[in-house]
Scaffold this motif. Structure first.
Motif, PDB file in Angstrom:
ATOM      1  N   LYS A  67       0.826  -1.203   0.000  1.00  0.00           N
ATOM      2  CA  LYS A  67       0.000   0.000   0.000  1.00  0.00           C
ATOM      3  C   LYS A  67       0.863   1.256   0.000  1.00  0.00           C
ATOM      4  CE  LYS A  67      -3.826   2.369   2.306  1.00  0.00           C
ATOM      5  NZ  LYS A  67      -3.511   3.551   1.565  1.00  0.00           N
ATOM      6  N   GLU A  68       1.941   1.252   0.767  1.00  0.00           N
ATOM      7  CA  GLU A  68       2.860   2.397   0.796  1.00  0.00           C
ATOM      8  C   GLU A  68       3.422   2.667  -0.599  1.00  0.00           C
ATOM      9  OE1 GLU A  68       3.895   4.569   3.210  1.00  0.00           O
ATOM     10  OE2 GLU A  68       2.489   3.719   4.647  1.00  0.00           O
ATOM     11  N   ILE A  69       3.826   1.614  -1.282  1.00  0.00           N
ATOM     12  CA  ILE A  69       4.383   1.764  -2.628  1.00  0.00           C
ATOM     13  C   ILE A  69       3.317   2.280  -3.590  1.00  0.00           C
ATOM     14  CG2 ILE A  69       5.365   0.557  -4.616  1.00  0.00           C
ATOM     15  CD1 ILE A  69       6.726  -1.349  -2.603  1.00  0.00           C
ATOM     16  N   THR A  70       2.147   1.676  -3.554  1.00  0.00           N
ATOM     17  CA  THR A  70       1.058   2.078  -4.450  1.00  0.00           C
ATOM     18  C   THR A  70       0.682   3.537  -4.216  1.00  0.00           C
ATOM     19  OG1 THR A  70       0.245  -0.188  -4.525  1.00  0.00           O
ATOM     20  CG2 THR A  70      -1.304   1.525  -5.162  1.00  0.00           C
ATOM     21  N   ASP A  71       0.580   3.939  -2.953  1.00  0.00           N
ATOM     22  CA  ASP A  71       0.257   5.331  -2.625  1.00  0.00           C
ATOM     23  C   ASP A  71       1.351   6.276  -3.125  1.00  0.00           C
ATOM     24  OD1 ASP A  71      -2.043   4.416  -1.392  1.00  0.00           O
ATOM     25  OD2 ASP A  71      -1.309   4.735   0.652  1.00  0.00           O
ATOM     26  N   PHE A  72       2.609   5.866  -2.958  1.00  0.00           N
ATOM     27  CA  PHE A  72       3.739   6.681  -3.416  1.00  0.00           C
ATOM     28  C   PHE A  72       3.670   6.889  -4.930  1.00  0.00           C
ATOM     29  CE2 PHE A  72       8.016   6.776  -5.274  1.00  0.00           C
ATOM     30  CZ  PHE A  72       8.550   7.902  -4.654  1.00  0.00           C
ATOM     31  N   LEU A  73       3.424   5.820  -5.669  1.00  0.00           N
ATOM     32  CA  LEU A  73       3.356   5.929  -7.130  1.00  0.00           C
ATOM     33  C   LEU A  73       2.198   6.822  -7.555  1.00  0.00           C
ATOM     34  CD1 LEU A  73       4.223   2.295  -8.260  1.00  0.00           C
ATOM     35  CD2 LEU A  73       5.727   4.284  -8.110  1.00  0.00           C
ATOM     36  N   ALA A  74       1.070   6.702  -6.874  1.00  0.00           N
ATOM     37  CA  ALA A  74      -0.081   7.549  -7.197  1.00  0.00           C
ATOM     38  C   ALA A  74       0.222   9.014  -6.900  1.00  0.00           C
ATOM     39  CB  ALA A  74      -1.302   7.087  -6.409  1.00  0.00           C
ATOM     40  N   GLN A  75       0.897   9.253  -5.802  1.00  0.00           N
ATOM     41  CA  GLN A  75       1.212  10.624  -5.391  1.00  0.00           C
ATOM     42  C   GLN A  75       2.236  11.273  -6.311  1.00  0.00           C
ATOM     43  OE1 GLN A  75       2.553  10.855  -1.343  1.00  0.00           O
ATOM     44  NE2 GLN A  75       2.678  13.072  -1.341  1.00  0.00           N
ATOM     45  N   THR A  76       3.212  10.509  -6.755  1.00  0.00           N
ATOM     46  CA  THR A  76       4.311  11.079  -7.530  1.00  0.00           C
ATOM     47  C   THR A  76       4.105  10.977  -9.035  1.00  0.00           C
ATOM     48  OG1 THR A  76       5.541   9.000  -7.556  1.00  0.00           O
ATOM     49  CG2 THR A  76       5.993  10.529  -5.728  1.00  0.00           C
ATOM     50  N   GLY A  77       3.273  10.053  -9.471  1.00  0.00           N
ATOM     51  CA  GLY A  77       3.115   9.822 -10.897  1.00  0.00           C
ATOM     52  C   GLY A  77       4.257   9.013 -11.496  1.00  0.00           C
ATOM     53  N   MET A  78       5.120   8.480 -10.644  1.00  0.00           N
ATOM     54  CA  MET A  78       6.248   7.676 -11.113  1.00  0.00           C
ATOM     55  C   MET A  78       5.715   6.329 -11.617  1.00  0.00           C
ATOM     56  SD  MET A  78       9.655   6.491  -8.953  1.00  0.00           S
ATOM     57  CE  MET A  78      10.119   8.169  -8.556  1.00  0.00           C
ATOM     58  N   SER A  79       6.277   5.849 -12.697  1.00  0.00           N
ATOM     59  CA  SER A  79       5.842   4.548 -13.209  1.00  0.00           C
ATOM     60  C   SER A  79       6.437   3.428 -12.352  1.00  0.00           C
ATOM     61  CB  SER A  79       6.281   4.370 -14.661  1.00  0.00           C
ATOM     62  OG  SER A  79       7.656   4.081 -14.733  1.00  0.00           O
ATOM     63  N   PRO A  80       5.765   2.289 -12.290  1.00  0.00           N
ATOM     64  CA  PRO A  80       6.304   1.154 -11.531  1.00  0.00           C
ATOM     65  C   PRO A  80       7.683   0.709 -12.018  1.00  0.00           C
ATOM     66  CG  PRO A  80       3.995   0.783 -12.017  1.00  0.00           C
ATOM     67  CD  PRO A  80       4.415   2.014 -12.789  1.00  0.00           C
ATOM     68  N   THR A  81       7.921   0.786 -13.321  1.00  0.00           N
ATOM     69  CA  THR A  81       9.218   0.378 -13.875  1.00  0.00           C
ATOM     70  C   THR A  81      10.327   1.308 -13.411  1.00  0.00           C
ATOM     71  OG1 THR A  81       8.111  -0.537 -15.811  1.00  0.00           O
ATOM     72  CG2 THR A  81      10.467  -0.089 -16.011  1.00  0.00           C
ATOM     73  N   ILE A  82      10.098   2.610 -13.487  1.00  0.00           N
ATOM     74  CA  ILE A  82      11.102   3.578 -13.026  1.00  0.00           C
ATOM     75  C   ILE A  82      11.334   3.418 -11.529  1.00  0.00           C
ATOM     76  CG2 ILE A  82      11.597   6.043 -12.728  1.00  0.00           C
ATOM     77  CD1 ILE A  82      11.895   5.029 -15.624  1.00  0.00           C
ATOM     78  N   PHE A  83      10.252   3.230 -10.783  1.00  0.00           N
ATOM     79  CA  PHE A  83      10.372   3.019  -9.337  1.00  0.00           C
ATOM     80  C   PHE A  83      11.294   1.834  -9.048  1.00  0.00           C
ATOM     81  CE2 PHE A  83       8.850   0.808  -5.510  1.00  0.00           C
ATOM     82  CZ  PHE A  83       9.062   1.806  -4.567  1.00  0.00           C
TER      83      PHE A  83
END
Length: 71
Positions: free
Chosen positions: A9-25
Motif C-alpha cells: 500500500k505504501e508503494i502504491t500510494d507513493f506511485l499515485a502521489q508522484t506519478g512515477m511509473s512502476p518500472t522507473i520506481f
C-alpha cells in the motif's frame, strides 16, 4: 515492522502521489524494473529491503517538497 500488505500500500500510494511509473520506481529503488510487479504478486521483501525502499520514498518526497518551496 511493516507487513507485506502495508508495504504494498505504501508503494502504491507513493506511485499515485508522484506519478512515477512502476518500472522507473523499481529501477530507482532496486535497480530492478520488475521489482514492483514481483512485490505486488506476493514476493516477500526482507525487512532491510523494506526499510531501504521506505527511506527512498521518504527522501524522494522530501526533496520534491523542497523543490516546490523554492518555486
Amino acid at each position: 515492522m511493516i507487513t507485506n500488505e502495508e508495504f504494498k500500500k505504501e508503494i502504491t500510494d507513493f506511485l499515485a502521489q508522484t506519478g512515477m511509473s512502476p518500472t522507473i520506481f523499481g529501477k530507482k529503488v532496486k535497480k530492478d524494473p520488475s521489482f514492483y510487479c514481483r512485490v505486488m504478486k506476493g514476493q516477500e521483501v526482507k525487512e532491510e529491503g523494506k526499510r531501504k525502499v521506505l527511506e527512498f520514498m521518504k527522501s524522494f518526497l522530501s526533496e520534491r517538497e523542497k523543490r516546490h518551496e523554492k518555486d
